[in-house]
Design a protein around this motif. Structure first.
Motif, PDB file in Angstrom:
ATOM      1  N   VAL A 115      24.409  27.993  99.689  1.00  0.00           N
ATOM      2  CA  VAL A 115      24.841  28.507  98.384  1.00  0.00           C
ATOM      3  C   VAL A 115      23.600  28.889  97.586  1.00  0.00           C
ATOM      4  O   VAL A 115      22.744  28.055  97.322  1.00  0.00           O
ATOM      5  N   TRP A 116      23.512  30.150  97.203  1.00  0.00           N
ATOM      6  CA  TRP A 116      22.335  30.616  96.490  1.00  0.00           C
ATOM      7  C   TRP A 116      22.341  30.162  95.030  1.00  0.00           C
ATOM      8  O   TRP A 116      23.386  30.047  94.419  1.00  0.00           O
ATOM      9  N   HIS A 117      21.181  29.890  94.519  1.00  0.00           N
ATOM     10  CA  HIS A 117      20.998  29.624  93.095  1.00  0.00           C
ATOM     11  C   HIS A 117      21.782  28.411  92.587  1.00  0.00           C
ATOM     12  O   HIS A 117      22.672  28.527  91.749  1.00  0.00           O
ATOM     13  N   PHE A 118      21.490  27.255  93.133  1.00  0.00           N
ATOM     14  CA  PHE A 118      22.058  26.028  92.584  1.00  0.00           C
ATOM     15  C   PHE A 118      20.913  25.111  92.162  1.00  0.00           C
ATOM     16  O   PHE A 118      19.772  25.253  92.610  1.00  0.00           O
ATOM     17  N   GLU A 119      21.230  24.181  91.294  1.00  0.00           N
ATOM     18  CA  GLU A 119      20.259  23.201  90.843  1.00  0.00           C
ATOM     19  C   GLU A 119      20.917  21.835  90.817  1.00  0.00           C
ATOM     20  O   GLU A 119      22.145  21.720  90.838  1.00  0.00           O
TER      21      GLU A 119
END
Length: 240
Positions: free
Chosen positions: A32-36
């Motif tokens: 999953v792109w762009h998670f924090e």
């Protein structure tokens, strides 16, 4: 920062559990792109903060918030959500009993769901806790459902997926995290419960017992029931 999802974890005295949990989250969401990940340390006394700092040196996507004094789980969740960059929030308990592999499952269900559904609540259908704890939660859920009519079998499950803006629009009070379905419904949104897995605690001790939950729950139920009775959600649209 373009973040699609923020994983918010309230943590209190979970030094032995939090690092393995972080690794599991990364493994579950690495596609999953762009998670924090936002960990909120509620003034732990067992070295949890030091473990988080060491993990942060390895994980660039990990952010750490620290309470200067003990404030409770609801405060930790809300502060984490306020600091989060993602439009959607996934929450997990810091004890490792929630399985991060359920997060992609919730995201998939969200993508196919009615846009009016703003909360996807985990439902521990095979709960791995002691008999006393399971019995206490079962009765608490029955009483809550009978009073609030929130159609939610398990509000105590730590794994949830919800829209950040919808959450921050809710009234805040201590223990509010146990009433998210009722509060979301009061605001005019829909909620659903999704079966998720549950695991035994490997290390550390539970921070709650049936007595403390019952004492706080009586007052909270009365307050939430009052909020629902006094609510008047209205669909507001700007006229061009």
């Amino acid at each position: 920062m373009n973040v699609a999802l923020s994983v918010v974890i309230p943590v209190f005295n979970e030094a032995e559990n939090i690092r393995p949990l972080l690794a599991e989250i990364v493994a579950a969401l690495e596609t999953v792109w762009h998670f924090e990940i936002v960990c909120v340390d509620d003034h732990s006394q067992d070295g949890t903060l030091e473990v988080l700092r060491a993990a942060q040196a390895e994980l660039g996507l990990l952010r750490i918030l620290h309470h200067a004094a003990r404030a409770g789980q609801s405060a930790a969740i809300r502060n984490g959500v306020k600091a989060a960059h993602g439009a959607w929030i996934a929450t997990l308990d810091g004890d490792g009993q929630n399985d991060p592999v359920d997060i992609p499952k919730l995201l998939k269900i969200r993508d196919a769901a009615d846009p009016a559904i703003k909360l996807f609540a985990g439902w521990r259908i095979d709960r791995q806790d002691g008999t006393s704890k399971r019995w206490g939660s079962r009765w608490a859920n029955r009483i809550r459902t009978g009073i609030l009519h929130d159609d939610t079998p398990d509000t105590g499950c730590g794994i949830k997926l919800f829209e950040r803006d919808a959450f921050l629009d809710l009234p805040y009070f201590d223990h509010m995290h146990r009433y998210l379905p009722a509060l979301m419904q009061r605001a005019g949104w829909k909620t659903i419960s999704v079966p998720v897995s549950h695991r035994r605690r490997i290390a550390g001790e539970s921070k709650y017992n049936n007595i403390t939950r019952a004492v706080a729950g009586i007052s909270d139920l009365r307050g939430v029931a009052w909020l629902i009775r006094r609510s008047n959600p209205v669909d507001v649209r700007e006229i061009p």
